[in-house]
Design a protein around this motif. Structure first.
Motif, PDB file in Angstrom:
ATOM      1  N   ASN A 265      -0.513   3.103 -10.206  1.00  0.00           N
ATOM      2  CA  ASN A 265      -0.550   4.569 -10.083  1.00  0.00           C
ATOM      3  C   ASN A 265       0.725   5.139  -9.443  1.00  0.00           C
ATOM      4  OD1 ASN A 265      -1.293   3.548  -7.604  1.00  0.00           O
ATOM      5  ND2 ASN A 265      -3.151   4.790  -7.378  1.00  0.00           N
ATOM      6  N   ALA A 266       1.410   4.350  -8.614  1.00  0.00           N
ATOM      7  CA  ALA A 266       2.696   4.812  -8.072  1.00  0.00           C
ATOM      8  C   ALA A 266       3.667   5.053  -9.226  1.00  0.00           C
ATOM      9  CB  ALA A 266       3.265   3.761  -7.125  1.00  0.00           C
TER      10      ALA A 266
ATOM     11  N   GLY B 149      -5.523   2.316  -3.834  1.00  0.00           N
ATOM     12  CA  GLY B 149      -6.013   3.382  -2.961  1.00  0.00           C
ATOM     13  C   GLY B 149      -7.440   3.790  -3.287  1.00  0.00           C
ATOM     14  N   TYR B 150      -8.062   3.081  -4.208  1.00  0.00           N
ATOM     15  CA  TYR B 150      -9.467   3.371  -4.529  1.00  0.00           C
ATOM     16  C   TYR B 150     -10.341   2.940  -3.355  1.00  0.00           C
ATOM     17  CZ  TYR B 150     -14.051   2.847  -6.725  1.00  0.00           C
ATOM     18  OH  TYR B 150     -15.387   2.915  -7.004  1.00  0.00           O
TER      19      TYR B 150
ATOM     20  N   ALA C 288      -3.651  -0.789   1.185  1.00  0.00           N
ATOM     21  CA  ALA C 288      -2.411  -0.591   1.952  1.00  0.00           C
ATOM     22  C   ALA C 288      -2.055   0.907   2.020  1.00  0.00           C
ATOM     23  CB  ALA C 288      -1.282  -1.375   1.297  1.00  0.00           C
ATOM     24  N   PRO C 289      -1.427   1.344   3.137  1.00  0.00           N
ATOM     25  CA  PRO C 289      -1.271   2.779   3.393  1.00  0.00           C
ATOM     26  C   PRO C 289      -0.468   3.554   2.354  1.00  0.00           C
ATOM     27  CG  PRO C 289      -0.013   1.462   4.969  1.00  0.00           C
ATOM     28  CD  PRO C 289      -0.919   0.528   4.236  1.00  0.00           C
ATOM     29  N   GLU C 290       0.496   2.901   1.688  1.00  0.00           N
ATOM     30  CA  GLU C 290       1.305   3.641   0.720  1.00  0.00           C
ATOM     31  C   GLU C 290       0.491   4.113  -0.489  1.00  0.00           C
ATOM     32  OE1 GLU C 290       1.492   0.432   1.361  1.00  0.00           O
ATOM     33  OE2 GLU C 290       2.199  -0.765  -0.337  1.00  0.00           O
TER      34      GLU C 290
ATOM     35  N   GLY D 294      -3.759   7.462  -4.463  1.00  0.00           N
ATOM     36  CA  GLY D 294      -5.119   7.061  -4.862  1.00  0.00           C
ATOM     37  C   GLY D 294      -6.071   8.242  -4.806  1.00  0.00           C
ATOM     38  N   GLU D 295      -5.852   9.090  -3.829  1.00  0.00           N
ATOM     39  CA  GLU D 295      -6.702  10.265  -3.626  1.00  0.00           C
ATOM     40  C   GLU D 295      -6.498  11.309  -4.738  1.00  0.00           C
ATOM     41  OE1 GLU D 295      -6.510  11.098   0.775  1.00  0.00           O
ATOM     42  OE2 GLU D 295      -6.148  13.103  -0.059  1.00  0.00           O
ATOM     43  N   ILE D 296      -5.250  11.509  -5.164  1.00  0.00           N
ATOM     44  CA  ILE D 296      -4.963  12.614  -6.102  1.00  0.00           C
ATOM     45  C   ILE D 296      -4.818  12.175  -7.565  1.00  0.00           C
ATOM     46  CG2 ILE D 296      -3.841  14.005  -4.303  1.00  0.00           C
ATOM     47  CD1 ILE D 296      -1.122  13.228  -5.557  1.00  0.00           C
TER      48      ILE D 296
END
Lengths: 184, 162
Positions: B71-72, B100-101, B106-108, B113-115
Motif C-alpha cells: 500500500n505504500a 497497517g490492517y 510496524a508504525p510506518e 493502512g487507515e486511509i
C-alpha cells in the motif's frame, strides 16, 4: 540543433516505427512535425515513457520500439534504465533529448549539467551513442539498424524559443489509433 | 490469505490469460509472488509507478497484466493511476497489500493502512478484499471488470504477524 529539429530528423528517418513520446514539449514537437497513428503521445505521467516502451517491446519482440525521452523525464525514472538493461530487449531504442533543463516548465536546470547519462546507460547494459550535430544523427540512425538493443542515443540539444502547438487528440484517440496500428 | 490460497490465486490468474505480472514485492503476498517467480512469470521493478508503466505498455500490446505492490507503493502511484491508467482507460488488475490492517503492524504502515480504503474510493478504483474463502469469486469479479475495460483492485490483508 534544437529539440524540434532533432525530433524531425529522427521521426522522418524512422518513418513508421512505433514511438512512445514523453509528455511536454517532446510530444508536442513530434505531433507538430510528424504525426502518425504509430505515435503514442504521453499527456501526463512524467518519467514513464521508457517503461511503457519496455512493456510494448517485451510483448512485440519483432517490432522495433523507439522511445523519445527527455533528460528531466529520464532522471525521474532512472530505475527504468536498470530494468531495461537487466531484460535487454533487442528491439528497444531509447532516444534522450538532453538540454540539461526542464524546458516545458520554464527552463529550470537538471542534473545532467554535471552528470553523464551516457555513463549511467553504459553501466546499465545499453549500447550508447552520443550526438551533437544533425548529420551525425542521421548516420547513427542508419548504423543502428543492424545493431541489437537496448540502444540509447543521447542527443545533446539547445533550448529554443519555438513552442509547438498543443496535441488536439484526446487520450482515448491516441490510445485507440495506436493500438489498432500495433495489433493489426 | 494463507500460503496455499495465495499460490492458487496466482495459478488461477495465470490460467485466466493474465500474461504479465509486474510489481514491487510485499510480504503480505509473498507466496503469490513466489508462485510466479517459480514459473518465471514475475517481473520485479524498481518502483511501483515503473511497474504500472510497463503494464500499460503490455496492455497497449493487447496483453493482460497484473500489477502488485504494497500500500505504500500504491500511495506512490496515485498520480500515475489518475493521469495514465484512468486518463487513457487502460484495464489493469492491481493486487495491493494492506499493511497497517493489524493495529500492531510496524508504525510506518499505520496512517496509510487507515486511509487506504478511502483513497481507493476517492480515485474511483473499485476493490475487493481477498480472504481464504472468497479469493476465487474476487478473481472472477476482477476479470469481468477488466473485460469491461475497467481497472480494479484486489486487496491482500496482512492479517498475521511474523
Amino acid at each position: 540543433m534544437n529539440r524540434k529539429k532533432a525530433i524531425s530528423i529522427i521521426a522522418k528517418q524512422i518513418r513508421n516505427n512505433y514511438l512512445i513520446a514523453a509528455n511536454g514539449f517532446i510530444s508536442r514537437d513530434l505531433f507538430d512535425v510528424y504525426d502518425k497513428p504509430s505515435n503514442f503521445y504521453m499527456i501526463g505521467s512524467m518519467g514513464l515513457a521508457s517503461s511503457i516502451g519496455l512493456g510494448i517491446a517485451l510483448k512485440k519482440p519483432k517490432k522495433r520500439i523507439f522511445i523519445f525521452d527527455g533528460d528531466g523525464n529520464l532522471l525521474m525514472n532512472l530505475g527504468s534504465l536498470t530494468t531495461i538493461g537487466y531484460l535487454k530487449p533487442k528491439n528497444l531504442v531509447h532516444v534522450v533529448f538532453d538540454n540539461s533543463s526542464h524546458e516545458s516548465t520554464g527552463g529550470q536546470p537538471t542534473h545532467t549539467k554535471k552528470i553523464n547519462i551516457d555513463k549511467i546507460a553504459k553501466a546499465s547494459n545499453y549500447k550508447v551513442f552520443k550526438v551533437f550535430f544533425p548529420n551525425d544523427l542521421s548516420k547513427i540512425l542508419s548504423q543502428i539498424k543492424k545493431i541489437d538493443g537496448p540502444i540509447l542515443i543521447l542527443v545533446k540539444i539547445k533550448n529554443s524559443s519555438e513552442i509547438s502547438k498543443r496535441i488536439n487528440l484526446s487520450a482515448l484517440d491516441i490510445k485507440h489509433r495506436f493500438m489498432k496500428n500495433l495489433n493489426s | 490469505m494463507n500460503e496455499n490460497n495465495q499460490r492458487k490465486l496466482f495459478d488461477y490468474l495465470l490460467k485466466s490469460k493474465f500474461e504479465g505480472f509486474v510489481g514491487v514485492p510485499d510480504s503480505t503476498m509473498k507466496y503469490f509472488i513466489d508462485q510466479g517467480l517459480k514459473q518465471k512469470k514475475i517481473l520485479i521493478t524498481t518502483r511501483e509507478d515503473e511497474s504500472i508503466g510497463i503494464a500499460v505498455g503490455m496492455s497497449l500490446a493487447n496483453s493482460l497484466s497484473v500489477v502488485f505492490m504494497q500500500n505504500a507503493g500504491f500511495a506512490n502511484s496515485i498520480s500515475t493511476i489518475t493521469s495514465l491508467v484512468q486518463l487513457y482507460k487502460i484495464p489493469l488488475l492491481f493486487v495491493i497489500g494492506w499493511r497497517g490492517y493489524l493495529k500492531n503492524d510496524a508504525p510506518e504502515h499505520t496512517k496509510i493502512g487507515e486511509i487506504q480504503s478511502k483513497l481507493l474510493k476517492i480515485i474511483d478504483l473499485q476493490s475487493k478484499i481477498l480472504t481464504d474463502r472468497n479469493w476465487k469469486e474476487c478473481a472472477r469479479w476482477a476479470i469481468s471488470q477488466l473485460k469491461q475495460n475497467i481497472s480494479c483492485v484486489l486487496i491482500c490483508k496482512k492479517d498475521f504477524n511474523e
